[in-house]
Design an enzyme around this catalytic site. Structure first.
Site, PDB file in Angstrom:
ATOM      1  N   GLY A 198      -4.231  -4.377   0.466  1.00  0.00           N
ATOM      2  CA  GLY A 198      -4.408  -3.107   1.026  1.00  0.00           C
ATOM      3  C   GLY A 198      -3.230  -2.765   1.888  1.00  0.00           C
ATOM      4  N   ALA A 199      -2.016  -3.307   1.775  1.00  0.00           N
ATOM      5  CA  ALA A 199      -0.895  -3.050   2.716  1.00  0.00           C
ATOM      6  C   ALA A 199       0.307  -2.088   2.401  1.00  0.00           C
ATOM      7  CB  ALA A 199      -0.147  -4.603   2.600  1.00  0.00           C
ATOM      8  N   SER A 200      -0.268  -1.162   1.803  1.00  0.00           N
ATOM      9  CA  SER A 200       0.601   0.021   1.293  1.00  0.00           C
ATOM     10  C   SER A 200       0.471   1.139   2.371  1.00  0.00           C
ATOM     11  CB  SER A 200       0.350   0.630  -0.198  1.00  0.00           C
ATOM     12  OG  SER A 200      -0.780   1.119  -0.260  1.00  0.00           O
ATOM     13  N   ARG A 201      -0.440   0.974   3.244  1.00  0.00           N
ATOM     14  CA  ARG A 201      -0.742   1.989   4.250  1.00  0.00           C
ATOM     15  C   ARG A 201      -1.648   1.503   5.117  1.00  0.00           C
ATOM     16  NH1 ARG A 201      -3.243   4.428  -0.492  1.00  0.00           N
ATOM     17  NH2 ARG A 201      -1.288   5.530  -0.980  1.00  0.00           N
ATOM     18  N   GLY A 202      -1.509   2.374   6.363  1.00  0.00           N
ATOM     19  CA  GLY A 202      -2.711   2.086   7.343  1.00  0.00           C
ATOM     20  C   GLY A 202      -2.459   0.795   8.204  1.00  0.00           C
ATOM     21  N   TYR A 216     -22.973   0.282   2.622  1.00  0.00           N
ATOM     22  CA  TYR A 216     -21.411  -0.025   3.040  1.00  0.00           C
ATOM     23  C   TYR A 216     -21.838  -1.091   4.339  1.00  0.00           C
ATOM     24  CZ  TYR A 216     -17.474   0.289   5.972  1.00  0.00           C
ATOM     25  OH  TYR A 216     -16.192   0.063   6.801  1.00  0.00           O
ATOM     26  N   ASP A 259      -5.614  -5.137  -7.818  1.00  0.00           N
ATOM     27  CA  ASP A 259      -6.699  -4.410  -7.630  1.00  0.00           C
ATOM     28  C   ASP A 259      -7.581  -5.707  -7.112  1.00  0.00           C
ATOM     29  OD1 ASP A 259      -9.342  -3.801  -7.631  1.00  0.00           O
ATOM     30  OD2 ASP A 259      -8.903  -2.190  -9.979  1.00  0.00           O
ATOM     31  N   LYS A 313      -3.087  -1.601  -4.439  1.00  0.00           N
ATOM     32  CA  LYS A 313      -3.138  -0.846  -6.019  1.00  0.00           C
ATOM     33  C   LYS A 313      -1.944   0.259  -6.133  1.00  0.00           C
ATOM     34  CE  LYS A 313      -7.331   0.824  -5.958  1.00  0.00           C
ATOM     35  NZ  LYS A 313      -8.315   1.561  -6.521  1.00  0.00           N
ATOM     36  N   GLY A 350      -2.769  -2.165   7.147  1.00  0.00           N
ATOM     37  CA  GLY A 350      -2.195  -3.243   6.304  1.00  0.00           C
ATOM     38  C   GLY A 350      -0.707  -3.083   6.259  1.00  0.00           C
TER      39      GLY A 350
END
Length: 276
Positions: A13-17, A164, A70, A38, A19
């Site tokens: 999940g390193a593409s934003r935020g 969750y 994914d 992803k 990460g």
């Protein structure tokens, strides 16, 4: 304290935020970052792809490997771990940052959404540990770090969104167990959770709205805390459910104003979920 220079770190999940912030922070120390997410193509509402973060990692002084992944697909995880492990001879750290969130009751959570949260959250932690293990064993300071909270069984955290909560607590319980299982190999297994809301898409779209970001801290606080975790000697820093603010205070950080997303709301920053 060990360095991250030349360490090989997989971040999901390193593409934003959070990460992305971690990837850039570790890159500043000269690490090799596997940016696994992803988002290969731009999203109309969300900035950032694995390729834009790869560029930022290189600019920050690190080495970037962008991989579309994914985390629900265990064979893709196996392939990634094998490729990285064989190329570098080891994996030094896995950061399980990718997450799925839906703050909905059992009645309002579809089976599809339920499965998504269990797969992306707790199941992915298991899959990465299972497939990265042979390569983590070859590191001189191996870490597995998952972004999940201390297990808090107060019913207020279960009543309104137990699907969750189960998926996140599953990450934490699995991590506590793996810490003991993998202790003979010197592999540290810990979790990290923010003391406050963090200004990410999850907070904006799943918890509140754009205004909610005013009551949050920047992702860089989690990046700085995770850096401290990953540079601890793995043999004697394991099995912990950590909170970012506590990690930083233990490292003598006293100025938290630098992390406020909106300095005007610093005194009103909201405590995160699962923390009383």
């Amino acid at each position: 304290m060990p360095s991250l220079k030349d360490k090989v770190i997989i971040i999901t999940g390193a593409s934003r935020g959070i990460g992305r912030a971690m990837a850039i922070r570790f890159a500043q120390e000269g690490a090799t970052i596997v940016i696994a997410a992803k988002s290969e193509q731009p999203h109309p509402k969300l900035p950032g792809t694995i390729h834009t973060v790869a560029k930022e990692v290189e600019e920050a002084g690190g080495t970037a490997i962008a991989v579309q992944l994914d985390v629900r697909k265990e064979l893709a995880i196996k392939k990634l771990c094998d490729q990285v492990g064989e190329q570098f001879g080891r994996i030094d750290a896995v950061v399980n940052n990718a997450g799925a969130i839906s703050l909905t009751t059992v009645e309002d959570t579809s089976p599809k959404r339920y499965d998504l949260m269990q797969q992306v959250n707790s199941r992915a932690v298991y899959c990465f540990a299972h497939y990265a293990l042979p390569y983590l064993k070859k590191s001189d300071n191996p870490h597995i770090l998952s972004l999940s909270p201390p297990v808090n069984l107060d019913v207020k955290w279960l009543k309104d969104y137990s699907p969750y909560s189960l998926s996140k607590y599953g990450m934490s319980i699995l991590s506590r167990g793996m810490a003991e299982e993998l202790k003979p190999y010197g592999i540290a297994v810990n979790t990290l959770w923010p003391e406050t809301y963090i200004a990410t898409a999850a907070i904006e779209f799943a918890v509140g709205n754009k205004e909610t970001l005013n009551y949050a801290r920047k992702p860089e606080i989690m990046a700085d805390a995770s850096y401290i975790v990953l540079t601890h000697p793995s043999k004697n820093y394991t099995g912990l459910w950590l909170i970012d603010e506590q990690v930083l205070k233990a490292a003598k950080v006293t100025d938290f104003s630098q992390y406020a997303y909106n300095p005007e709301f610093e005194e009103q920053i909201q405590k995160d979920l699962f923390l009383d």
